[in-house]
Design a protein around this motif. Structure first.
Motif, PDB file in Angstrom:
ATOM      1  N   ARG A 107       0.896  -1.922   0.262  1.00 52.33           N
ATOM      2  CA  ARG A 107       0.306  -0.212   0.135  1.00 52.33           C
ATOM      3  C   ARG A 107       1.038   1.466   0.190  1.00 52.33           C
ATOM      4  NH1 ARG A 107      -2.574  -3.565   3.789  1.00 52.33           N
ATOM      5  NH2 ARG A 107      -4.157  -4.433   2.921  1.00 52.33           N
ATOM      6  N   ARG A 108       2.095   0.883   0.346  1.00 54.29           N
ATOM      7  CA  ARG A 108       3.209   2.210   0.753  1.00 54.29           C
ATOM      8  C   ARG A 108       3.754   1.989  -0.671  1.00 54.29           C
ATOM      9  NH1 ARG A 108       6.343   1.910   6.089  1.00 54.29           N
ATOM     10  NH2 ARG A 108       5.688   0.109   5.138  1.00 54.29           N
ATOM     11  N   ALA A 109       3.759   1.757  -1.435  1.00 53.54           N
ATOM     12  CA  ALA A 109       4.785   1.779  -2.771  1.00 53.54           C
ATOM     13  C   ALA A 109       5.922   1.088  -2.865  1.00 53.54           C
ATOM     14  CB  ALA A 109       4.044   2.330  -3.819  1.00 53.54           C
ATOM     15  N   ALA A 110       6.502   0.394  -1.792  1.00 53.68           N
ATOM     16  CA  ALA A 110       7.337   0.642  -1.281  1.00 53.68           C
ATOM     17  C   ALA A 110       8.069  -0.109  -2.187  1.00 53.68           C
ATOM     18  CB  ALA A 110       7.856   0.172  -0.204  1.00 53.68           C
ATOM     19  N   LYS A 111       9.757   0.380  -2.478  1.00 50.46           N
ATOM     20  CA  LYS A 111      10.643  -0.020  -3.378  1.00 50.46           C
ATOM     21  C   LYS A 111      11.181  -1.953  -3.369  1.00 50.46           C
ATOM     22  CE  LYS A 111      11.914   4.318  -5.648  1.00 50.46           C
ATOM     23  NZ  LYS A 111      13.406   5.441  -6.192  1.00 50.46           N
ATOM     24  N   ASP A 112      11.449  -1.394  -2.113  1.00 50.76           N
ATOM     25  CA  ASP A 112      12.029  -2.778  -1.492  1.00 50.76           C
ATOM     26  C   ASP A 112      10.918  -3.893  -0.496  1.00 50.76           C
ATOM     27  OD1 ASP A 112      11.773  -1.025   0.500  1.00 50.76           O
ATOM     28  OD2 ASP A 112      14.121  -1.459   1.975  1.00 50.76           O
ATOM     29  N   ALA A 113       9.615  -3.814  -1.249  1.00 46.42           N
ATOM     30  CA  ALA A 113       8.843  -4.376  -0.676  1.00 46.42           C
ATOM     31  C   ALA A 113       8.973  -6.150  -0.252  1.00 46.42           C
ATOM     32  CB  ALA A 113       7.389  -4.642  -1.206  1.00 46.42           C
ATOM     33  N   TRP A 114       7.809  -6.328   1.011  1.00 53.20           N
ATOM     34  CA  TRP A 114       7.894  -7.832   0.768  1.00 53.20           C
ATOM     35  C   TRP A 114       7.262  -8.702  -0.016  1.00 53.20           C
ATOM     36  CZ3 TRP A 114      11.372 -10.277   3.525  1.00 53.20           C
ATOM     37  CH2 TRP A 114      12.348  -9.516   4.251  1.00 53.20           C
ATOM     38  N   THR A 153       1.991  -8.094   3.988  1.00 55.48           N
ATOM     39  CA  THR A 153       1.024  -7.456   4.236  1.00 55.48           C
ATOM     40  C   THR A 153       2.236  -5.934   4.503  1.00 55.48           C
ATOM     41  OG1 THR A 153       1.360  -6.797   6.113  1.00 55.48           O
ATOM     42  CG2 THR A 153      -0.449  -8.864   5.351  1.00 55.48           C
ATOM     43  N   ASN A 154       3.827  -5.978   4.296  1.00 55.62           N
ATOM     44  CA  ASN A 154       4.321  -4.545   3.790  1.00 55.62           C
ATOM     45  C   ASN A 154       4.079  -2.957   4.955  1.00 55.62           C
ATOM     46  OD1 ASN A 154       6.505  -4.706   1.813  1.00 55.62           O
ATOM     47  ND2 ASN A 154       4.511  -5.163   0.567  1.00 55.62           N
ATOM     48  N   PRO A 155       4.127  -4.324   6.532  1.00 53.66           N
ATOM     49  CA  PRO A 155       3.162  -2.964   7.499  1.00 53.66           C
ATOM     50  C   PRO A 155       4.606  -2.173   8.053  1.00 53.66           C
ATOM     51  CG  PRO A 155       4.513  -5.602   8.043  1.00 53.66           C
ATOM     52  CD  PRO A 155       4.237  -5.291   6.967  1.00 53.66           C
ATOM     53  N   ARG A 156       3.942  -1.528   8.964  1.00 51.90           N
ATOM     54  CA  ARG A 156       5.346  -0.017   9.497  1.00 51.90           C
ATOM     55  C   ARG A 156       5.735  -1.065  10.909  1.00 51.90           C
ATOM     56  NH1 ARG A 156       3.029   5.282   9.240  1.00 51.90           N
ATOM     57  NH2 ARG A 156       5.373   5.983   9.496  1.00 51.90           N
ATOM     58  N   ALA A 177      17.476 -15.253  14.583  1.00 52.90           N
ATOM     59  CA  ALA A 177      18.533 -14.902  12.972  1.00 52.90           C
ATOM     60  C   ALA A 177      17.898 -13.861  12.224  1.00 52.90           C
ATOM     61  CB  ALA A 177      18.442 -15.838  12.139  1.00 52.90           C
ATOM     62  N   CYS A 178      16.203 -14.020  11.594  1.00 50.13           N
ATOM     63  CA  CYS A 178      15.319 -13.429  10.942  1.00 50.13           C
ATOM     64  C   CYS A 178      14.694 -12.415  11.605  1.00 50.13           C
ATOM     65  CB  CYS A 178      14.110 -14.452  11.052  1.00 50.13           C
ATOM     66  SG  CYS A 178      12.511 -13.439  10.081  1.00 50.13           S
ATOM     67  N   LEU A 179      14.684 -12.320  12.736  1.00 47.29           N
ATOM     68  CA  LEU A 179      14.106 -11.222  13.096  1.00 47.29           C
ATOM     69  C   LEU A 179      15.033 -10.509  13.637  1.00 47.29           C
ATOM     70  CD1 LEU A 179      12.200 -12.061  16.156  1.00 47.29           C
ATOM     71  CD2 LEU A 179      11.105 -11.479  13.925  1.00 47.29           C
ATOM     72  N   ALA A 180      16.755 -10.719  13.817  1.00 49.27           N
ATOM     73  CA  ALA A 180      17.788  -9.665  13.700  1.00 49.27           C
ATOM     74  C   ALA A 180      18.646  -9.001  12.259  1.00 49.27           C
ATOM     75  CB  ALA A 180      18.912 -10.608  13.884  1.00 49.27           C
ATOM     76  N   ARG A 181      17.628  -9.908  11.143  1.00 46.97           N
ATOM     77  CA  ARG A 181      18.466  -9.463  10.030  1.00 46.97           C
ATOM     78  C   ARG A 181      16.759  -8.026  10.086  1.00 46.97           C
ATOM     79  NH1 ARG A 181      17.112 -12.602   4.307  1.00 46.97           N
ATOM     80  NH2 ARG A 181      17.031 -11.189   3.031  1.00 46.97           N
ATOM     81  N   LEU A 182      15.329  -8.491  10.891  1.00 48.94           N
ATOM     82  CA  LEU A 182      14.699  -7.607  10.133  1.00 48.94           C
ATOM     83  C   LEU A 182      14.731  -6.348  10.613  1.00 48.94           C
ATOM     84  CD1 LEU A 182      11.446 -10.024  10.438  1.00 48.94           C
ATOM     85  CD2 LEU A 182      12.660  -8.697   8.353  1.00 48.94           C
ATOM     86  N   ARG A 183      15.479  -5.816  12.147  1.00 51.09           N
ATOM     87  CA  ARG A 183      16.247  -5.002  13.080  1.00 51.09           C
ATOM     88  C   ARG A 183      16.498  -4.356  12.104  1.00 51.09           C
ATOM     89  NH1 ARG A 183      16.793  -1.491  14.838  1.00 51.09           N
ATOM     90  NH2 ARG A 183      16.668  -1.261  16.918  1.00 51.09           N
ATOM     91  N   ALA A 184      17.920  -4.939  12.174  1.00 56.02           N
ATOM     92  CA  ALA A 184      19.163  -4.799  10.541  1.00 56.02           C
ATOM     93  C   ALA A 184      18.719  -3.531   9.549  1.00 56.02           C
ATOM     94  CB  ALA A 184      19.940  -5.178  10.777  1.00 56.02           C
ATOM     95  N   GLU A 185      18.000  -4.429   9.010  1.00 59.75           N
ATOM     96  CA  GLU A 185      16.899  -3.540   7.877  1.00 59.75           C
ATOM     97  C   GLU A 185      15.742  -2.475   8.215  1.00 59.75           C
ATOM     98  OE1 GLU A 185      14.752  -6.573   5.936  1.00 59.75           O
ATOM     99  OE2 GLU A 185      16.983  -7.349   4.916  1.00 59.75           O
TER     100      GLU A 185
END
Length: 236
Positions: A107-114, A153-156, A177-185
């Protein structure tokens, strides 16, 4: 910095039984935060109230400056909050592919969307199981799917209730490890879990609740330095 999520003086009751008593919680965009406490202290109720799944008795909940208490869960989801619920709650009759395609929205038209493809990059095991139904997945795979379903859903704000409960140790490490990656992003994350050491490494701010009230708030450094708090409120 203005708060992305701001919970103020929140009160929730189930009929005559009050569960939350004036709870306050705030977090900024891009921050990872936790909600801690023993079982039955009101953590899941707080998350349900934020997501519009539980009516509130008093107080307010604001997200990105908008008052969202009283709004329907679908409105809150479109506003940018995604919940990974306790128990995963995958649809038994949908394939992994169908879960991800059905929930995809940018919905936010993110370029790096999930996208589903990006979720498969994050969780290669889901790629291998993409044609499997939800009830044909292991507990760990279902948790990966629940996280992937929320991410597309590409949440904030990504909220996780008991992120690693009931998972085998190796799968737990994969989720951390997944959550750490998300946090770093830069993904904003609010998480409930019992592994305090992992949460200290992941998040910057922590809120502990006891019998529906905030009894302690502070940074990872402060929580790590005072294990008496762990003993008193977390039973560790």
């Amino acid at each position: 910095m203005s708060a992305l999520l701001e919970v103020s003086n929140l009160e929730v009751a189930y009929g005559p039984s009050q569960v939350l008593f004036g709870l306050n919680l705030a977090m900024a965009e891009g921050e990872a935060a936790t909600l801690l406490g023993r079982n039955g202290m009101g953590k899941t109720t707080t998350l349900r109230a934020i997501c519009g799944l539980q009516a509130i008795k008093a107080g307010s909940i604001r997200f990105a400056g908008e008052r969202i208490d009283g709004k329907r869960p679908d409105h809150i989801g479109r506003a940018g909050i995604a919940l990974v619920p306790e128990g995963r709650q995958c649809f038994p009759n949908l394939t992994v592919d169908e879960h991800l395609v059905a929930f995809f929205a940018n919905r936010r038209a993110a370029k790096d969307a999930w996208t589903p493809a990006r979720v498969y990059d994050l969780f290669p095991r889901l790629q291998e199981r993409r044609k499997n139904l939800g009830n044909q997945l292991s507990g760990g795979e279902q948790q990966m799917l629940a996280i992937g379903r929320a991410l597309v859903t590409n949440p904030r704000l990504l909220i996780l209730d008991e992120a690693t409960e009931g998972l085998a140790p190796l799968v737990r490490e994969e989720i951390w490890a997944c959550l750490a990656r998300l946090r770093a992003e830069g993904q904003s994350i609010l998480v409930i879990d019992k592994y305090v050491e992992k949460l200290i490494a992941l998040a910057g701010q922590h809120t502990i609740i006891e019998r529906g009230q905030v009894v302690w708030q502070g940074s990872s450094a402060e929580l790590n330095a005072d294990h008496a708090i762990w003993q008193r409120y977390l039973g560790i």
